[in-house]
Design a protein around this motif. Structure first.
Motif, mmCIF file in Angstrom:
data_model
loop_
_atom_site.group_PDB
_atom_site.id
_atom_site.type_symbol
_atom_site.label_atom_id
_atom_site.label_comp_id
_atom_site.label_asym_id
_atom_site.label_seq_id
_atom_site.Cartn_x
_atom_site.Cartn_y
_atom_site.Cartn_z
ATOM 1 N N VAL A 70 0.865 -1.179 0.000
ATOM 2 C CA VAL A 70 0.000 0.000 0.000
ATOM 3 C C VAL A 70 0.900 1.225 0.000
ATOM 4 C CG1 VAL A 70 -1.866 1.197 1.180
ATOM 5 C CG2 VAL A 70 -1.758 -1.291 1.261
ATOM 6 N N ARG A 71 1.189 1.742 -1.187
ATOM 7 C CA ARG A 71 2.176 2.804 -1.327
ATOM 8 C C ARG A 71 1.565 4.165 -1.639
ATOM 9 N NH1 ARG A 71 6.592 1.053 0.960
ATOM 10 N NH2 ARG A 71 7.851 2.517 -0.240
ATOM 11 N N ASP A 72 0.281 4.244 -1.973
ATOM 12 C CA ASP A 72 -0.321 5.532 -2.315
ATOM 13 C C ASP A 72 -1.787 5.528 -1.888
ATOM 14 O OD1 ASP A 72 -1.620 3.968 -4.253
ATOM 15 O OD2 ASP A 72 -0.155 4.490 -5.789
ATOM 16 N N ARG A 73 -2.427 6.670 -2.077
ATOM 17 C CA ARG A 73 -3.824 6.818 -1.650
ATOM 18 C C ARG A 73 -4.772 5.929 -2.454
ATOM 19 N NH1 ARG A 73 -5.332 10.976 1.660
ATOM 20 N NH2 ARG A 73 -3.693 12.421 2.288
ATOM 21 N N ALA A 74 -4.462 5.720 -3.719
ATOM 22 C CA ALA A 74 -5.342 4.884 -4.541
ATOM 23 C C ALA A 74 -5.368 3.447 -4.010
ATOM 24 C CB ALA A 74 -4.871 4.912 -5.994
ATOM 25 N N ALA A 75 -4.193 2.905 -3.677
ATOM 26 C CA ALA A 75 -4.139 1.552 -3.127
ATOM 27 C C ALA A 75 -4.820 1.478 -1.767
ATOM 28 C CB ALA A 75 -2.686 1.092 -3.021
ATOM 29 N N LEU A 76 -4.624 2.516 -0.962
ATOM 30 C CA LEU A 76 -5.271 2.544 0.349
ATOM 31 C C LEU A 76 -6.783 2.611 0.211
ATOM 32 C CD1 LEU A 76 -5.025 2.727 3.417
ATOM 33 C CD2 LEU A 76 -4.802 5.206 3.185
ATOM 34 N N ARG A 77 -7.254 3.352 -0.786
ATOM 35 C CA ARG A 77 -8.700 3.457 -1.000
ATOM 36 C C ARG A 77 -9.292 2.113 -1.418
ATOM 37 N NH1 ARG A 77 -8.411 7.462 -4.237
ATOM 38 N NH2 ARG A 77 -8.312 8.995 -2.570
ATOM 39 N N VAL A 78 -8.590 1.388 -2.273
ATOM 40 C CA VAL A 78 -9.061 0.054 -2.679
ATOM 41 C C VAL A 78 -9.137 -0.872 -1.471
ATOM 42 C CG1 VAL A 78 -8.462 -2.002 -4.009
ATOM 43 C CG2 VAL A 78 -8.243 0.262 -5.041
ATOM 44 N N LEU A 79 -8.114 -0.837 -0.626
ATOM 45 C CA LEU A 79 -8.100 -1.679 0.569
ATOM 46 C C LEU A 79 -9.241 -1.305 1.513
ATOM 47 C CD1 LEU A 79 -6.566 -3.888 2.149
ATOM 48 C CD2 LEU A 79 -5.196 -2.066 3.185
ATOM 49 N N ALA A 80 -9.470 0.000 1.687
ATOM 50 C CA ALA A 80 -10.540 0.448 2.588
ATOM 51 C C ALA A 80 -11.908 0.015 2.068
ATOM 52 C CB ALA A 80 -10.484 1.969 2.745
ATOM 53 N N TRP A 81 -12.146 0.150 0.759
ATOM 54 C CA TRP A 81 -13.435 -0.271 0.208
ATOM 55 C C TRP A 81 -13.627 -1.781 0.319
ATOM 56 C CZ3 TRP A 81 -17.516 2.406 -0.260
ATOM 57 C CH2 TRP A 81 -17.493 3.745 -0.613
ATOM 58 N N SER A 82 -12.543 -2.542 0.225
ATOM 59 C CA SER A 82 -12.668 -3.993 0.390
ATOM 60 C C SER A 82 -13.103 -4.340 1.813
ATOM 61 C CB SER A 82 -11.347 -4.678 0.053
ATOM 62 O OG SER A 82 -10.344 -4.369 1.000
ATOM 63 N N PHE A 83 -12.591 -3.595 2.801
ATOM 64 C CA PHE A 83 -13.040 -3.800 4.180
ATOM 65 C C PHE A 83 -14.513 -3.450 4.324
ATOM 66 C CE2 PHE A 83 -8.586 -3.919 5.669
ATOM 67 C CZ PHE A 83 -8.697 -4.920 6.621
ATOM 68 N N VAL A 84 -14.930 -2.356 3.688
ATOM 69 C CA VAL A 84 -16.345 -1.963 3.761
ATOM 70 C C VAL A 84 -17.229 -3.040 3.140
ATOM 71 C CG1 VAL A 84 -18.037 -0.247 3.010
ATOM 72 C CG2 VAL A 84 -15.783 0.493 3.781
ATOM 73 N N GLY A 85 -16.806 -3.577 1.989
ATOM 74 C CA GLY A 85 -17.580 -4.630 1.342
ATOM 75 C C GLY A 85 -17.670 -5.894 2.185
ATOM 76 N N LEU A 86 -16.549 -6.302 2.771
ATOM 77 C CA LEU A 86 -16.548 -7.481 3.636
ATOM 78 C C LEU A 86 -17.448 -7.261 4.848
ATOM 79 C CD1 LEU A 86 -15.448 -10.272 4.411
ATOM 80 C CD2 LEU A 86 -13.499 -9.120 5.475
ATOM 81 N N ALA A 87 -17.365 -6.064 5.436
ATOM 82 C CA ALA A 87 -18.217 -5.753 6.593
ATOM 83 C C ALA A 87 -19.688 -5.756 6.209
ATOM 84 C CB ALA A 87 -17.816 -4.393 7.168
ATOM 85 N N GLY A 88 -19.998 -5.238 5.017
ATOM 86 C CA GLY A 88 -21.393 -5.252 4.568
ATOM 87 C C GLY A 88 -21.938 -6.652 4.406
ATOM 88 N N TRP A 89 -21.120 -7.553 3.858
ATOM 89 C CA TRP A 89 -21.554 -8.941 3.692
ATOM 90 C C TRP A 89 -21.762 -9.617 5.040
ATOM 91 C CZ3 TRP A 89 -17.795 -13.385 3.690
ATOM 92 C CH2 TRP A 89 -18.470 -14.605 3.531
ATOM 93 N N GLN A 90 -20.778 -9.506 5.929
ATOM 94 C CA GLN A 90 -20.918 -10.113 7.248
ATOM 95 C C GLN A 90 -22.075 -9.488 8.022
ATOM 96 O OE1 GLN A 90 -19.463 -12.668 8.688
ATOM 97 N NE2 GLN A 90 -18.043 -13.137 7.029
ATOM 98 N N GLY A 91 -22.225 -8.165 7.892
ATOM 99 C CA GLY A 91 -23.317 -7.495 8.587
ATOM 100 C C GLY A 91 -24.679 -7.946 8.090
ATOM 101 N N ALA A 92 -24.808 -8.150 6.773
ATOM 102 C CA ALA A 92 -26.087 -8.611 6.223
ATOM 103 C C ALA A 92 -26.429 -10.005 6.752
ATOM 104 C CB ALA A 92 -26.010 -8.627 4.695
#
Length: 211
Positions: A70-92
């Motif tokens: 994770v070397r830049d903001r774009a990579a960090l944003r992809v990682l953060a959205w993946s966490f949001v997606g995983l949380a949404g699935w588990q939360g559902a």
């Protein structure tokens, strides 16, 4: 995590460059020395090696791979959205468990939302949802496009339900403190506005009848 570390190693070998500064290498090497010393005092060599591998994975290899990949903001944003997606699935899954009464036991009823982790790990879903909520708040406060901030804010609000249904006060407190810190770091004025809005939207106190 093994695939992440392997991908990181292959990428470094192909690029043929020194990946870490001297300070970063020292910081990551310090746990190695402490964990090796602790492993020497284990009850058996097998237990020592097993524990050493596990803790090196958690505290050295995976953090180092994340830092290197994770070397830049774009990579960090992809990682953060993946966490949001995983949380949404588990939360559902967790909300469905609460609605249908198929979750883990809580006060005599099978209402506790645990996601796919099952009743053996009642904190699993709460942890994933907490991480996703923190990432969603960070994305909503970030400098990305307005539509992304709106989607992230909506995701953060939606994740409040499964976090509440996890019935984990520790997860509630940790998430609330982290999100509050995020707001303060994003700007004191914005934090005050959000706090005022939260207070305004809160329930009104009920007046006690006078005898």
């Amino acid at each position: 995590s093994a695939l992440v570390v392997l991908f990181c190693v292959v990428r470094l070998l192909r690029q043929r460059r020194r990946p870490l500064s001297r300070t970063a290498a020292v910081v990551l090497a310090m746990p190695v020395a402490g964990l090796a010393l602790a492993a020497m005092g284990a009850s058996s060599p097998g237990a020592g090696l097993t524990g050493l591998g596990r803790y090196l994975q958690i505290f050295v290899m995976v953090p180092a791979a994340v830092v290197l990949l994770v070397r830049d903001r774009a990579a960090l944003r992809v990682l953060a959205w993946s966490f949001v997606g995983l949380a949404g699935w588990q939360g559902a899954v967790g909300v469905h468990q609460f609605v249908t009464g198929t979750g883990a036991s809580y006060q005599g009823e099978t209402l506790r939302a645990v996601g796919t982790f099952g009743p053996q790990d009642v904190m699993g879903m709460a942890t994933v949802v907490s991480f996703g909520l923190v990432c969603a708040v960070g994305l909503a406060l970030g400098a990305s496009a307005g539509r992304q901030r709106a989607v992230a804010a909506a995701a953060a609000l939606a994740l409040l339900a499964p976090l509440a249904l996890s019935f984990s006060r520790g997860a509630w407190i940790a998430t609330a403190l982290t999100c509050t810190l995020q707001l303060v770091l994003a700007g004191l004025r914005r934090a005050l506005k959000v706090g005022a809005a939260a207070v305004a939207e809160g329930p009104e106190p009920v007046a006690e009848p006078v005898d």
